[in-house]
Design a protein around this motif. Structure first.
Motif: not given
Length: 378
Positions: A129-133, A136-142, A115-116
């Motif tokens: 850069d925006s796509e990677m940001a 990373n934000a989605l992967r850091s979410a629990n 999903a991320p």
């Protein structure tokens, strides 16, 4: 010689009174808001029970007036049958809803890994850069903890359902004494009759709103289900049910449902053109049903200001969360009717009404009928 204070003139006294009145209003509003938040579970279930009771009370009265030969259906029997049917329907709907929530949660967990990346790809047009940001934000979410929290909140639905059934049962048990209690409470039969007509007007308008909204939401949910089924989405049934439920939230619900089906499509299929096609078709369905068919059927039955609906939605959503959003329009209908017949609150009714023309005293004695498209005939 004692010192004499200069007497206050009338303007100073009036200013002081206005200041005191304003302070008292602010304090009273703060206290009421505190109670609404602290007792939200009880108040939400009570409001739901009252709406369900109002939906069926007229039907019970109609059944009780019918005769089968010489036999007349007792009012107590009609109330008992209605209570059993309401309890069975609520328990069945709650079970279906919980089952669909469980299906959505299980399926979402299976999509957690991909999903991320699928969601982040939606932002590829903004640059790598925006796509990677976003990724990373989605992967850091629990996500798992959020899903467990959602599952815990969903389990409260069954408790609320049982409490609503109990409230409705006691309302049915005492409905035959409402008129007597109202007369004794008001102390004047003429005034009690007036209050009864105001209550009947509120019930009529809320019932009509819920009837039309249920038909439109069911039709929209069925079309979205067929759309999801045609594209082979795994959660087609859940999407249809969620669309039906979300359409009871004015304005915002249809937008959330449209983006939800597009997001599920993109996560499952991953094809941008298919996602765009489903998004456009779903948006057209929502627009036609919400902006053309819904207003045509509603007609002038509610007379609610669109801006007032948004304010009510925001306020009750902040106070009671998602359940408050579902109850925002019925509560606003009640406020509009009550303010229309209280002289001191009539300016508020003018602001809440769509054309600035709230109900008048003469309308209480005129029966309200509607044609097929919801236009009033008096």
């Amino acid at each position: 010689m004692p010192y004499d204070h200069p007497p206050q003139d009338d303007s100073t006294r009036r200013d002081t009174n206005r200041l005191q009145t304003g302070a008292l209003i602010i304090i009273a509003f703060a206290v009421v808001l505190f109670l609404l938040v602290q007792a939200r579970f009880i108040l939400i279930t009570l409001a739901t029970a009252i709406i369900l009771f109002s939906l069926t009370s007229d039907v019970i009265s109609f059944i009780a007036r019918q005769r089968i030969g010489r036999f007349r259906i007792p009012n107590a029997l009609a109330s008992l049958v209605a209570m059993v049917l309401i309890a069975a329907a609520l328990l069945m709907l709650t079970s279906v809803l919980l089952a669909e929530v469980n299906t959505v949660l299980v399926t979402t967990l299976s999509y957690t890994e991909r999903a991320p990346s699928a969601i982040a790809s939606l932002f590829a047009w903004m640059g790598e850069d925006s796509e990677m940001a976003v990724l990373n934000a989605l992967r850091s979410a629990n996500v798992s903890s959020y899903l467990r929290s959602a599952a815990g909140q969903a389990s409260n639905i069954m408790q609320a359902t049982v409490l609503v059934i109990l409230f409705v049962g006691f309302l049915f048990a005492e409905r035959i004494w409402f008129e007597t209690k109202l007369i004794n409470f008001v102390g004047n039969e003429a005034q009690a009759a007036r209050v009864g007509k105001i209550i009947a007007s509120i019930i009529h308008r809320v019932n009509y709103y819920l009837l039309v909204k249920t038909v439109i939401s069911a039709f929209t949910g069925a079309l979205v289900f067929l759309l999801a089924k045609a594209f082979g989405l795994e959660l087609a049934t859940s999407i249809g049910i969620l669309t039906f439920v979300l359409n009871f939230i004015p304005n915002i619900g249809s937008i959330v449902a449209t983006f939800l089906i597009a997001l599920i499509t993109h996560v499952q299929i991953g094809e941008a053109h298919i996602t765009l096609a489903i998004f456009v078709i779903s948006a057209i369905i929502q627009f036609v049903n919400g902006s053309i068919i819904d207003p045509m059927l509603m007609g002038r039955a509610l007379r609610l200001s669109s801006f007032g609906i948004i304010l009510s939605l925001a306020f009750w959503g902040a106070v009671w969360g998602v359940p408050g959003m579902f109850l925002s329009v019925p509560i606003m209908v009640m406020l509009l009717v009550v303010c229309s017949y209280v002289p001191g609150l009539r300016p508020l009714a003018i602001l809440l009404s769509r054309e600035g023309l709230p109900e008048t005293e003469q309308m209480l004695d005129q029966p309200i009928e509607h044609d097929l498209f919801g236009n009033e005939r008096r």
